[in-house]
Design a protein around this motif. Sequence first.
Motif, short mmCIF file in Angstrom:
data_model
loop_
_atom_site.label_atom_id
_atom_site.label_comp_id
_atom_site.label_asym_id
_atom_site.label_seq_id
_atom_site.Cartn_x
_atom_site.Cartn_y
_atom_site.Cartn_z
N PHE A 123 -19.32 -3.79 27.35
CA PHE A 123 -18.76 -3.95 28.74
C PHE A 123 -19.89 -3.82 29.87
O PHE A 123 -19.89 -4.48 30.72
CB PHE A 123 -17.54 -2.99 28.70
N GLY A 124 -20.62 -2.74 29.44
CA GLY A 124 -21.70 -2.43 30.41
C GLY A 124 -22.72 -4.08 30.44
O GLY A 124 -23.20 -4.29 31.43
N GLY A 125 -23.10 -4.63 29.41
CA GLY A 125 -23.84 -5.53 29.24
C GLY A 125 -22.84 -6.65 30.00
O GLY A 125 -23.80 -7.55 30.88
N PHE A 126 -21.80 -6.95 29.95
CA PHE A 126 -21.08 -7.91 30.68
C PHE A 126 -21.25 -7.63 32.44
O PHE A 126 -21.43 -8.62 32.85
CB PHE A 126 -19.59 -8.01 30.34
N LEU A 127 -21.02 -6.35 32.69
CA LEU A 127 -20.89 -6.08 34.15
C LEU A 127 -22.35 -6.30 34.53
O LEU A 127 -22.34 -6.76 35.83
CB LEU A 127 -20.50 -4.70 34.18
N PHE A 128 -23.48 -5.77 33.88
CA PHE A 128 -24.64 -6.06 34.24
C PHE A 128 -24.96 -7.57 34.50
O PHE A 128 -25.73 -8.04 35.46
CB PHE A 128 -25.64 -5.51 33.31
N ALA A 129 -24.64 -8.41 33.34
CA ALA A 129 -24.72 -9.70 33.55
C ALA A 129 -24.27 -10.54 34.74
O ALA A 129 -24.85 -11.31 35.55
CB ALA A 129 -24.35 -10.47 32.44
N ARG A 130 -23.24 -10.10 35.02
CA ARG A 130 -22.34 -10.80 36.07
C ARG A 130 -22.94 -10.09 37.41
O ARG A 130 -23.09 -11.11 38.39
CB ARG A 130 -20.89 -10.18 36.10
N ALA A 131 -23.55 -9.04 37.64
CA ALA A 131 -24.17 -8.52 38.79
C ALA A 131 -25.38 -9.25 38.76
O ALA A 131 -25.83 -9.59 40.04
CB ALA A 131 -24.10 -7.20 38.66
N ALA A 132 -26.30 -9.30 37.79
CA ALA A 132 -27.70 -9.84 37.84
C ALA A 132 -27.62 -11.45 38.14
O ALA A 132 -28.20 -11.85 38.80
CB ALA A 132 -28.41 -9.76 36.55
N LEU A 133 -26.35 -12.35 37.63
CA LEU A 133 -26.65 -13.77 37.67
C LEU A 133 -26.25 -14.09 39.09
O LEU A 133 -27.02 -15.14 39.39
CB LEU A 133 -25.45 -14.18 36.67
N GLN A 134 -25.68 -13.37 39.75
CA GLN A 134 -25.55 -13.66 41.38
C GLN A 134 -26.63 -13.94 41.90
O GLN A 134 -27.05 -15.17 42.43
CB GLN A 134 -24.52 -12.92 42.14
N PRO A 135 -27.62 -13.09 42.10
CA PRO A 135 -29.01 -13.28 42.87
C PRO A 135 -29.97 -14.12 41.88
O PRO A 135 -30.74 -14.94 42.53
CB PRO A 135 -29.61 -11.87 42.80
N LEU A 136 -29.80 -14.34 40.38
CA LEU A 136 -30.68 -15.23 39.87
C LEU A 136 -30.30 -16.52 40.16
O LEU A 136 -30.97 -17.58 40.29
CB LEU A 136 -30.29 -14.85 38.23
#
Length: 251
Positions: A123-136
Motif C-alpha cells: 500500500f505504501g508503494g502504491f501511495l508513493f508511486a501515485r504521489a511521485a508520478l504527478q511531478p515526474l
Amino acid sequence: MTEPVEQNHENTRLAWIAGVGASAGLGAALARRFAREGFTVAVTGRSRERLDALVDAIRGAGGHALALPGDVTSESDLAAITRQLGERGTLEVAIFNAAGATRAPTLELSAEQFEAAWRVTTFGGFLFARAALQPLLANGRGSLLFTGATASLRGRPPFAAFASAKAGLRSLTQSLAREFGPRNIHVAHVVVDGGIDGERLRTSSPQRVAERGSDGLLDPADIAEAYWQLHRQGRSAWSQEIDLRPFNESF
C-alpha cells in the motif's frame, strides 16, 4: 546541522528516496550516491533525527540534501512532501525503499501484523508511486524505482506476511511500468537477493553476518550503484527488473 548552500531552485534536480533510516543502510547509500551526481536528495523516513544526521553528512561532503520526514502509508504526509518538492526543484528520480519486515511462524502471525506488512510495503508503494508520478509526468521523464527482495519471488516460513507484501509490490511495479513506460517514466524493480551488510542486519543477526563471511552479503554502496545505472539507462533498452546477489549466494 551544516547550513545548506543556496541553490537556484528552478534548475535543481531532485531525487526523492523514501525508506531511509540508519546511516549504514541502503536508503542512506542511495542518497549519498545520487548526491554525488549533483542531485538534491530528499530523504523520507519516520525518524527525523536519523534523517537530519544523514542530511548533515551529505552537506558536509559538499552535496545537497533535505530531510522530509513522513509516513509512506499516509496520503496527507506524501502530499505535503510532494508540495515541498515542487517548491525545491524538478523531481527526476523517486525511489521506494520502505518495507514492513514482519517475521513470525504463520500460526503465530496476527492479522494486525500481516496487514501492517502489506500496508507499509504494498500500500505504501502504491501511495508513493501515485504521489511521485504527478511531478515526474509533469517533467515529461524520470525514474521510479522500487526495492524488492528474495521474498518478492518466492515465499517461505517465517516470512508469509513479508513475502506476500513484497510479491504484491513487484506486481504493482509491473503494472506501473506498462502504464507509464509509454509516457517516458522508467519504472524498475530491484530484487535484492541476499542479506544487506548494514546496521539492521549487523544488529539483529550478528551470527548470520559472521556465517556469511567474505562476499556473503551485499554492500549497500554497490546496490546503490545499480540503482544509479538503472536511472542512466537509455530508453531503447530499459530494464523493468534486475536482481542483485552477493558473490557466494546460491540461487
